[in-house]
Design a protein around this motif. Structure first.
Motif, short mmCIF file in Angstrom:
data_model
loop_
_atom_site.label_atom_id
_atom_site.label_comp_id
_atom_site.label_asym_id
_atom_site.label_seq_id
_atom_site.Cartn_x
_atom_site.Cartn_y
_atom_site.Cartn_z
N PHE A 190 1.55 -1.07 0.17
CA PHE A 190 0.56 -0.18 0.49
C PHE A 190 0.93 1.20 -0.14
CE2 PHE A 190 -1.73 3.21 2.24
CZ PHE A 190 -3.46 3.21 1.55
N ASP A 191 2.01 1.47 1.18
CA ASP A 191 3.03 2.39 0.98
C ASP A 191 3.54 2.80 -0.22
OD1 ASP A 191 1.75 3.59 3.56
OD2 ASP A 191 3.59 2.02 4.27
N ASN A 192 4.40 1.86 -1.01
CA ASN A 192 5.42 1.52 -1.92
C ASN A 192 4.36 1.96 -2.76
OD1 ASN A 192 4.58 -1.19 -3.56
ND2 ASN A 192 6.97 -1.69 -2.36
N THR A 193 3.21 1.70 -3.18
CA THR A 193 2.63 1.83 -4.54
C THR A 193 0.95 3.01 -4.56
OG1 THR A 193 2.65 -0.56 -5.41
CG2 THR A 193 0.86 0.53 -6.19
N ILE A 194 -0.02 2.85 -3.58
CA ILE A 194 -0.47 3.69 -3.48
C ILE A 194 -0.89 5.06 -2.75
CG2 ILE A 194 -3.10 3.68 -2.39
CD1 ILE A 194 -2.73 2.27 -4.55
N GLN A 220 -3.45 -4.27 -9.33
CA GLN A 220 -4.62 -5.64 -9.71
C GLN A 220 -3.82 -6.34 -8.59
OE1 GLN A 220 -6.95 -5.23 -10.89
NE2 GLN A 220 -6.30 -6.51 -12.69
N ALA A 221 -2.57 -6.46 -8.15
CA ALA A 221 -2.04 -7.03 -7.08
C ALA A 221 -2.42 -6.74 -5.78
CB ALA A 221 -0.64 -7.45 -6.95
N LEU A 222 -2.57 -5.31 -4.91
CA LEU A 222 -3.09 -5.17 -4.03
C LEU A 222 -4.34 -5.12 -4.32
CD1 LEU A 222 -1.14 -2.08 -4.04
CD2 LEU A 222 -0.52 -3.82 -2.63
N HIS A 223 -5.14 -5.13 -5.08
CA HIS A 223 -6.77 -5.15 -5.29
C HIS A 223 -7.44 -6.78 -5.23
CE1 HIS A 223 -10.62 -4.91 -7.53
NE2 HIS A 223 -10.52 -4.00 -6.46
N ALA A 224 -6.43 -7.80 -5.53
CA ALA A 224 -7.11 -8.94 -5.10
C ALA A 224 -6.86 -9.24 -3.58
CB ALA A 224 -5.36 -9.89 -6.15
N GLN A 225 -5.53 -8.61 -3.41
CA GLN A 225 -5.51 -8.79 -1.70
C GLN A 225 -5.89 -7.52 -0.57
OE1 GLN A 225 -1.11 -9.40 -0.31
NE2 GLN A 225 -0.80 -8.39 -2.16
N ARG A 226 -6.70 -7.29 -1.02
CA ARG A 226 -6.89 -5.49 -0.34
C ARG A 226 -7.45 -6.38 1.13
NH1 ARG A 226 -10.41 -6.53 -4.32
NH2 ARG A 226 -12.58 -6.51 -3.55
N ASP A 227 -8.12 -6.60 0.89
CA ASP A 227 -8.89 -7.18 2.83
C ASP A 227 -8.52 -7.79 3.28
OD1 ASP A 227 -11.49 -5.80 1.15
OD2 ASP A 227 -12.05 -8.14 1.05
N LYS A 228 -6.64 -8.32 3.20
CA LYS A 228 -6.19 -9.30 3.44
C LYS A 228 -5.19 -8.15 4.52
CE LYS A 228 -7.52 -13.25 1.49
NZ LYS A 228 -7.14 -14.69 0.11
N LEU A 229 -4.52 -6.90 3.51
CA LEU A 229 -3.44 -5.82 4.17
C LEU A 229 -3.94 -5.87 5.50
CD1 LEU A 229 -3.69 -4.59 0.91
CD2 LEU A 229 -2.21 -6.53 1.61
N GLY A 230 -5.36 -5.36 6.12
CA GLY A 230 -4.69 -4.85 7.72
C GLY A 230 -5.21 -3.59 7.54
N ILE A 280 -7.07 1.65 -2.93
CA ILE A 280 -7.42 1.03 -3.53
C ILE A 280 -8.20 0.85 -4.82
CG2 ILE A 280 -6.31 -1.79 -3.98
CD1 ILE A 280 -5.01 -1.56 -0.54
N GLU A 281 -9.52 0.58 -4.45
CA GLU A 281 -10.40 0.15 -5.13
C GLU A 281 -10.67 1.14 -6.13
OE1 GLU A 281 -13.68 -2.57 -1.59
OE2 GLU A 281 -13.52 -0.12 -2.50
N ARG A 282 -10.71 2.54 -5.79
CA ARG A 282 -10.19 3.06 -6.22
C ARG A 282 -9.82 3.82 -7.68
NH1 ARG A 282 -13.42 8.32 -5.54
NH2 ARG A 282 -14.68 6.64 -4.55
N TYR A 283 -8.40 3.32 -7.36
CA TYR A 283 -7.58 3.36 -8.12
C TYR A 283 -7.37 2.17 -9.28
CZ TYR A 283 -3.60 6.53 -6.68
OH TYR A 283 -3.20 8.33 -6.21
N GLN A 284 -8.06 0.76 -9.05
CA GLN A 284 -8.22 -0.41 -9.75
C GLN A 284 -9.25 0.17 -10.55
OE1 GLN A 284 -10.85 -2.35 -10.22
NE2 GLN A 284 -9.96 -3.87 -10.94
#
Length: 723
Positions: free
Chosen positions: A89-93, A151-161, A170-174
């Motif tokens: 989340f930090d290094n991308t979003i 896409q990778a972050l979007h797929a695991q967004r609910d598991k990132l705490g 994340i959802e908005r960017y994707q």
């Protein structure tokens, strides 16, 4: 209608989506100047809250700043996309949210000035940078490596705490990257890029044509007696306007970018009213250098083609997917439900106006005439006087601009939210008529800086709008600098600025947008202020209109500009009784424009008319929708409908859609005691401060406690019993 804004989705897509959204308002750059430290756009302003240093910004600064800003952001994006570490989340979003700050700073100031105070140099910049910004947008949104990380972050967004705002980001960017074409093949991406570039150029040309023709079509009047019905101050203003055009001894009536024009409600010379009206409606379709029909046809075709490439049936389907309406059918259903009642009401109003005309002509022993569009405003004022015992001229002495702003708009905000305002004269402005205020919370802490730009001028586009020069967000630690723009005709030298009631309402409306921007309390730039669905953004501003006629607020500002005497109680009561007056006209002219917008954008590319068929298509669309009532033309006709050539394509319905929410919320305020701090604090905390950080309709539900109901809107507009 009353607002034009830059669509805000994320820092990256805000700065790079200039092709479709921002370039419609403006783009950039002049002769190149050295990109050195003397350029004030290359670094944050050192003025309070990063307020723009208008006195230090020259037109020659924009090009270098935009070029540097694009290069800087591309380097930032490349570093994100090529980061060997796994996407986080930090290094991308967060990195994307922080990117593009130079470009955002430069483009924000330029876009704003192009609307508020343009000139040939800025218009040259606009044309030059439209395609450059479109290409810059595509270079980021179509970056395959960057999209893979999203896409990778979007797929695991609910598991990132993450907290809910971060997951939503994340959802908005994707979503935004997919809608920009990130999942297309290379050939399709190439075509999308070409479409975006061409649309950017065409949108710029359209808006420049509209402004140029508004100025070019100003009505020249030879004799003062033709202006019978205008006040001496208005006649003096028309003489001054003529003098400025080197037309000594004549009079000039400037046009606004709406079908209806100022003074149609006052001019007694019917031939002059007809000239004024016809000059207005002919704009953009006269075969001259400002003709926009070919641009309209081409843009509609390109929008339809792009929608198809992205997998949507029409441009309207594409646009509405991310609005609260969701589908064209939902919009069609609402507009279709309202149109018959509105037109029926307008026809009843027309019959009353015709009766006045017949009676008046009979008294003069002259033949009567049929009510036409250029007669409506004048005779509706006469009907108002006959029905309710007052007309607009009786109100205006009590509606002086500064008093309405400070003792009306600001007073209501103080009562409701505890805000305090202090005018300051030490900050630079881009035009001498602009005023600036510090805005403070009830506890004395600074909330924002507010810029008030109230007057029309040849360098300013039509309409009224709010924009943010600096947006609140905790990520970058910034507080808001927001501006309201109206187009009130300036008075003759030394005379007060006396408002119409519609201008008073517009002042409250636009300040509702300003409050939405100033109260923002979010982490990320993407969600700041008015970064909400287009069919939701008008809702808070429409709610703020209610305070214009709230008894205690009205009593505080409705005072005679000479004597300070309050507006007589009898006149106040007459105003209250006339609230639903002329609503058939107002609703029909708005719905006609909204339905026209939908007809254009629910077309497939093969069905778009050619340039020479544009006006015939418009006529048929209005007829098919049942709103082709000649005395009530659309608020905007296609060739000067700037809203739908910019950010409101397939979205002009948003005002009435938002008004459903507004009417429900006004009912909530009334049910809970009206103008009280408790109500204001709840509205602020629950909805105004959240921007786009939560789902718009969830915010509405949290405030009023139920789903939207249409009945309050029907009651508000007096359409409940219309058949």
């Amino acid at each position: 209608m009353r607002i034009s804004r830059l669509t805000r989705v994320s820092r990256v897509s805000r700065a790079i989506a200039a092709s479709a959204t921002l370039a419609a308002v403006a783009s950039m750059s002049l002769a190149q100047a050295p990109a050195d430290s003397s350029n004030p756009l290359l670094k944050p302003s050192t003025l309070p809250l990063q307020y723009p240093a208008f006195d230090k910004i020259a037109d020659t600064h924009f090009g270098p700043a935009l070029d540097a800003g694009m290069a800087e952001q591309l380097a930032e994006v490349e570093a994100i996309a090529n980061n060997p570490a796994a996407a986080t989340f930090d290094n991308t979003i967060v990195a994307l949210e922080r990117s593009g700050r130079t470009l955002s700073r430069a483009s924000t100031v330029l876009f704003s000035l192009l609307g508020a105070d343009t000139n040939p140099a800025r218009q040259k910049l606009q044309a030059e940078y439209a395609t450059k910004l479109a290409a810059h947008s595509d270079a980021i949104s179509l970056n395959a490596k960057l999209f893979a990380r999203l896409q990778a972050l979007h797929a695991q967004r609910d598991k990132l705490g993450l907290d809910t705002e971060s997951v939503r980001l994340i959802e908005r960017y994707q979503r935004n990257f997919v809608r920009a074409g990130a999942q297309l093949d290379e050939a399709q991406k190439t075509r999308i890029k070409a479409i975006n570039a061409e649309m950017a150029t065409l949108s710029t040309r359209f808006n420049q044509n509209v402004l140029a023709e508004v100025n070019d079509s100003a009505l020249v009047v030879d004799k003062a007696e033709q202006l019978d019905g205008l006040t001496p101050d208005q006649i003096a203003g028309a003489a001054a306007a003529a003098k400025a055009r080197k037309l000594e001894g004549k009079y000039v009536i400037a046009l606004l970018n709406t079908t209806g024009q100022p003074y149609l409600n006052q001019l007694n010379d019917r031939a002059l009213r007809e000239r004024l009206y016809k000059a207005s409606v002919a704009r953009g379709s006269r075969g001259n250098n400002f003709d926009n029909t070919a641009i309209v046809a081409r843009v509609a075709t390109l929008r339809a083609e792009r929608a198809a490439l992205l997998g949507y049936a029409t441009h309207a389907d594409y646009v509405l997917q991310v609005e609260t309406a969701k589908t064209p059918q939902a919009v069609n259903d609402l507009l279709g439900k309202l149109a018959p009642a509105a037109v029926a009401s307008a026809k009843r109003e027309a019959a009353e106006l015709q009766a006045i005309i017949d009676k008046e002509q009979a008294a003069k022993k002259q033949p009567s005439f049929k009510l036409e569009a250029w007669d409506w405003s004048l005779y509706s004022e006469k009907l108002r006087a006959e029905k309710y015992g007052f007309d607009e001229s009786q109100l205006k002495p009590y509606l002086e601009l500064k008093n309405v702003l400070e003792n009306g708009v600001f007073y209501a905000a103080g009562q409701l939210y505890g805000l305090k305002f202090k005018q300051r004269g030490d900050l630079p402005v881009y035009h001498p008529s602009v005023t600036v205020y510090d805005v403070y919370n009830a506890d004395g802490s600074q909330l924002a800086i507010f810029i008030a730009d109230m007057y029309s001028r040849p360098s300013k586009r039509g309409g009224a709008w709010m924009n943010a020069y600096v947006q609140q967000n905790k990520l970058n630690g910034t507080l808001p600098v927001v501006a309201n723009h109206l187009n009130i005709p300036p008075p003759a030298a030394g005379q007060p600025t006396l408002l119409t009631w519609d201008e008073v309402t517009t002042l409250f409306h636009e300040f509702g947008h300003a409050l939405h921007g100033m109260f923002s309390n979010v982490m990320f730039p993407s969600f700041a202020g008015t970064s909400v669905p287009r069919d939701f953004v008008e809702y808070p501003s429409q709610v703020n209109e209610m305070w214009a006629s709230w008894p205690s607020v009205l009593a505080n500002y409705a005072k005679h500009h000479k004597t300070g005497e309050p507006m007589p109680k009898a006149l106040l009561e007459k105003m209250a009784a006339a609230k639903k007056f002329n609503q058939g006209f107002a609703t029909t002219e708005y719905l006609a424009a909204s339905l026209l917008d939908q007809r254009w954008h629910q077309l497939k590319a093969v069905d778009v008319p050619t340039a020479d068929q544009v006006m015939a298509f418009e006529a048929k669309a209005l007829k098919d929708a049942g709103v082709d009532f000649s005395p009530v033309p659309p608020r905007y006709r296609t060739p000067y409908f700037s809203h739908i050539m910019g950010g409101y394509s397939a979205g002009y319905y948003a005002y009435i859609w938002s008004e459903v929410l507004d009417a429900n919320t006004v009912a909530w305020f009334h049910a809970n005691g009206g103008l009280k701090r408790e109500n204001g604090d709840k509205f602020r905390a629950t909805l105004l401060s959240r921007g786009g950080a939560e789902d718009a309709m969830v915010l509405f539900g949290k405030l009023v406690g139920h789903a939207p109901k249409i009945e309050p809107l029907l009651e508000k507009r007096g359409l409940v019993t219309a058949k």
